[in-house]
Design an enzyme around this catalytic site. Sequence first.
Site, short mmCIF file in Angstrom:
data_model
loop_
_atom_site.label_atom_id
_atom_site.label_comp_id
_atom_site.label_asym_id
_atom_site.label_seq_id
_atom_site.Cartn_x
_atom_site.Cartn_y
_atom_site.Cartn_z
N ARG A 169 -7.21 -4.21 -5.85
CA ARG A 169 -5.77 -4.29 -5.52
C ARG A 169 -5.50 -5.75 -4.88
NH1 ARG A 169 -1.17 -0.29 -3.24
NH2 ARG A 169 -2.31 -0.11 -1.29
N ASP A 451 -0.53 3.66 5.99
CA ASP A 451 -0.86 2.37 5.99
C ASP A 451 0.63 1.74 5.83
OD1 ASP A 451 1.05 3.16 3.39
OD2 ASP A 451 -0.73 2.63 2.15
#
Length: 538
Positions: A169, A451
């Site tokens: 990613r 996150d």
Amino acid sequence: MTANTQSNETGSLVFHGEINQEQQQILNPAAVALLTELVEKFAPQVDELLNQRVKKQARMDAGELPDFLPETAHIRAGDWKIQGIPAKLQDRRVEITGPVDRKMVINALNARVKVFMADFEDSFSPTWAGVLDGQVNLRDAVNGTIEYTNPANGKHYTLDEDPATLICRVRGIHLPEKHITFNGKIVPGCLVDFALFFSNNYEALLAKGAGPYFYIPKLQSHHESKWWSEVFSYAEDKVNLARGTIKATLLIETIPAVFEMEEILYSMKEHIVALNCGRWDYIFSYIKTLRKHPDRVLPDRHSVTMDKSFLSAYSRLLIKTCHKRGALAMGGMAAFIPAKTAEANDKVLTKVTADKTLEAKNGHDGTWVAHPGLADTAMGVMNEYIGAGNANQINVLREDDAPVTAAELLEPCSGERTETGMRLNIRIGVRYLEAWISGNGCVPIYGLMEDAATAEISRASIWQWIQHGKTLSNGKIVTKALFCQLLQEELVVIRDEEIGIEAYEQGRFAEASKLFEELTVSEHLAEFLTLSGYDLLD
């Protein structure tokens, strides 16, 4: 380039920062040449794509609501499918995600999952050393040579015989890489991540029967997905690969993007294999996109669950759209981490089971976990619904569903706003920001793996409550003064009750709390806290 190198020029690219000998192997001539060409050809378009976001948001702030695009109705009505899904990506029933530090890469690839998404984005703090070391770690993983010895206890880690499939990613188009400039201008971080991973690994990946696979985050329109498809095509042509060798999964984690899913699939039909419900960023995007709409203010974060109408509609529409076009529909993250006691852990696994059951029943082809300890639970649920003899649920077409409307996708969410929830948002936001600016983008807090997306919700929720003068369940009106008071009180809690005075004083909590306060009391909602925090990173 040596460890003492501060600025080195290759063509029109200039590298600012130290580069050691191992990192230099990643910045080899082929990789730098590809990156240079991609930046020269595609970086100028990023500014316009970001400007389109600003213009669209201005219309939302003025009272407009998102809707399906009338000018692309022919795409939604057309009879077409994506190019296809390679064998390695057909079965993705459980994926694990995490940053690209060396030990994490090994443990994630060894987990009992189908895919590891190696993350340069929301669970990653993009220090210069971290970006380069992450690319070294992924190269070694692809080559099967990665190993790690824990200096504290001597424990040695190596790859198992049959590791999970690797997907990289990259950063979103909004994030820069300040350590590389082209003709004096900072380059997009996403092009750095893509070019280095692709150039260094495509041959070895193809030789193993896999390929260069990517996750693309934070899209807001099909114009952005078309840009990515052109980047992929250029890279394929550069090294004489067949069109569609590069495969991508796109996260649908913004409100604007959910209204353009068919167009996104169409614009990338040679390269795309799946869409993903990035639920946490999607909740943040709901706040950000509808920030000026007082009737769409969200309640406490913990009460915004996938069974809420606007999130359920999002999940169902993504599945129906993907399967209609031959793409996979990936579910969202179980952010829980295993608890220390059996009783507490049973509660965690019960929540994970319920969450994954809802996704599997809806027809998702796979789901995410943040910790290897949850893999078996998620796998058990997905196996039950997908079945041992099947790779996915792409046959679940949801053809009998009533059309999902714009009103459903934007439906207000009920629930309380509590002082407890506000205080929790403050502690989570400050603790995450402190870790992020210290170089750690994936932080266990209160039994969840936090996150950037969850930190975004924490600060944006309070900002929205302040802007609209919302009242908490105890009758207090949320003001800037109340927030600042609670912030100071919660900093004491973090210091005295949670991490200890020594860790607090050795950390960067003064900077983190100052930034969190600035972001929250500002009249303007900052687009991303990571953009503000990036200035504090090495």
